[in-house]
Motif scaffolding. Structure first.
Motif, mmCIF file in Angstrom:
data_model
loop_
_atom_site.group_PDB
_atom_site.id
_atom_site.type_symbol
_atom_site.label_atom_id
_atom_site.label_comp_id
_atom_site.label_asym_id
_atom_site.label_seq_id
_atom_site.Cartn_x
_atom_site.Cartn_y
_atom_site.Cartn_z
ATOM 1 N N ILE A 129 0.846 -1.190 0.000
ATOM 2 C CA ILE A 129 0.000 0.000 0.000
ATOM 3 C C ILE A 129 0.883 1.242 0.000
ATOM 4 O O ILE A 129 1.760 1.382 0.847
ATOM 5 C CB ILE A 129 -0.904 0.048 1.256
ATOM 6 C CG1 ILE A 129 -1.672 -1.252 1.456
ATOM 7 C CG2 ILE A 129 -1.829 1.270 1.201
ATOM 8 C CD1 ILE A 129 -2.738 -1.551 0.449
ATOM 9 N N ASN A 130 0.634 2.147 -0.924
ATOM 10 C CA ASN A 130 1.310 3.444 -0.917
ATOM 11 C C ASN A 130 0.487 4.355 -0.010
ATOM 12 O O ASN A 130 -0.587 4.823 -0.392
ATOM 13 C CB ASN A 130 1.399 4.015 -2.331
ATOM 14 C CG ASN A 130 2.117 5.343 -2.382
ATOM 15 O OD1 ASN A 130 2.083 6.132 -1.442
ATOM 16 N ND2 ASN A 130 2.763 5.595 -3.507
ATOM 17 N N ARG A 131 0.977 4.583 1.193
ATOM 18 C CA ARG A 131 0.239 5.359 2.194
ATOM 19 C C ARG A 131 -0.024 6.791 1.745
ATOM 20 O O ARG A 131 -0.978 7.418 2.185
ATOM 21 C CB ARG A 131 0.983 5.355 3.529
ATOM 22 C CG ARG A 131 1.024 3.968 4.177
ATOM 23 C CD ARG A 131 1.680 4.002 5.537
ATOM 24 N NE ARG A 131 1.010 4.863 6.484
ATOM 25 C CZ ARG A 131 -0.053 4.521 7.221
ATOM 26 N NH1 ARG A 131 -0.572 3.310 7.091
ATOM 27 N NH2 ARG A 131 -0.584 5.377 8.075
ATOM 28 N N ASP A 132 0.824 7.320 0.888
ATOM 29 C CA ASP A 132 0.639 8.693 0.408
ATOM 30 C C ASP A 132 -0.529 8.804 -0.563
ATOM 31 O O ASP A 132 -1.106 9.872 -0.723
ATOM 32 C CB ASP A 132 1.908 9.205 -0.273
ATOM 33 C CG ASP A 132 3.064 9.359 0.710
ATOM 34 O OD1 ASP A 132 2.805 9.630 1.894
ATOM 35 O OD2 ASP A 132 4.220 9.202 0.280
ATOM 36 N N CYS B 235 -3.223 6.302 -0.640
ATOM 37 C CA CYS B 235 -4.426 5.666 -0.095
ATOM 38 C C CYS B 235 -5.375 6.709 0.504
ATOM 39 O O CYS B 235 -4.975 7.547 1.310
ATOM 40 C CB CYS B 235 -4.045 4.641 0.961
ATOM 41 S SG CYS B 235 -5.460 3.803 1.716
ATOM 42 N N GLY C 74 -8.310 5.613 1.948
ATOM 43 C CA GLY C 74 -9.073 4.913 2.976
ATOM 44 C C GLY C 74 -10.496 4.588 2.576
ATOM 45 O O GLY C 74 -11.365 4.461 3.427
ATOM 46 N N ASP D 57 -6.072 1.088 9.242
ATOM 47 C CA ASP D 57 -5.434 1.392 10.522
ATOM 48 C C ASP D 57 -6.144 2.552 11.213
ATOM 49 O O ASP D 57 -7.175 3.039 10.742
ATOM 50 C CB ASP D 57 -3.934 1.654 10.347
ATOM 51 C CG ASP D 57 -3.607 2.913 9.555
ATOM 52 O OD1 ASP D 57 -4.501 3.746 9.311
ATOM 53 O OD2 ASP D 57 -2.427 3.072 9.184
ATOM 54 N N GLU E 226 -5.507 5.552 11.300
ATOM 55 C CA GLU E 226 -5.541 6.760 10.479
ATOM 56 C C GLU E 226 -6.446 6.592 9.257
ATOM 57 O O GLU E 226 -6.548 7.487 8.428
ATOM 58 C CB GLU E 226 -4.129 7.124 10.031
ATOM 59 C CG GLU E 226 -3.205 7.463 11.180
ATOM 60 C CD GLU E 226 -1.776 7.725 10.730
ATOM 61 O OE1 GLU E 226 -1.550 7.887 9.519
ATOM 62 O OE2 GLU E 226 -0.897 7.768 11.592
ATOM 63 N N ILE F 217 -5.987 4.333 6.866
ATOM 64 C CA ILE F 217 -5.176 3.929 5.720
ATOM 65 C C ILE F 217 -5.107 2.400 5.688
ATOM 66 O O ILE F 217 -4.964 1.751 6.715
ATOM 67 C CB ILE F 217 -3.752 4.518 5.818
ATOM 68 C CG1 ILE F 217 -3.802 6.042 5.915
ATOM 69 C CG2 ILE F 217 -2.892 4.074 4.637
ATOM 70 C CD1 ILE F 217 -4.397 6.753 4.738
ATOM 71 N N VAL G 244 -3.812 -1.314 5.375
ATOM 72 C CA VAL G 244 -2.600 -2.069 5.706
ATOM 73 C C VAL G 244 -2.833 -3.531 5.342
ATOM 74 O O VAL G 244 -3.941 -4.041 5.462
ATOM 75 C CB VAL G 244 -2.207 -1.938 7.197
ATOM 76 C CG1 VAL G 244 -1.740 -0.549 7.510
ATOM 77 C CG2 VAL G 244 -3.338 -2.331 8.100
ATOM 78 N N ALA H 45 -3.273 2.889 -5.408
ATOM 79 C CA ALA H 45 -2.369 2.944 -4.260
ATOM 80 C C ALA H 45 -1.808 1.590 -3.873
ATOM 81 O O ALA H 45 -1.010 1.493 -2.952
ATOM 82 C CB ALA H 45 -3.096 3.560 -3.062
#
Length: 58
Positions: free
Chosen positions: A5-8, A10, A12, A28, A30, A32, A34, A54
């Motif tokens: 996962i590219n957190r930047d 994503c 959600g 998670d 936040e 996002i 995982v 993402a």
């Protein structure tokens, strides 16, 4: 190797969570996505449904 996962990128949205056939993805604290690498079977369904691209399988 499990999905990444590219957190930047994503947002959600949770589409990957709903699509994963082995429940390897969760959101998670936040909001996002995982991936639990121990559960991921690398089917790629999450990659296909991610509207912001993402997720990747590398």
């Amino acid at each position: 190797m499990a999905a990444i996962i590219n957190r930047d990128l994503c947002t959600g949205c949770g589409q990957c969570v709903d699509t994963c056939p082995v429940e390897a993805i969760s959101l998670d604290d936040e909001g996002i996505a995982v991936v639990d690498g121990k559960l991921c079977v690398e089917c790629g369904k999450c990659v296909d449904v991610c509207p912001v691209e993402a997720i990747s399988l590398d």
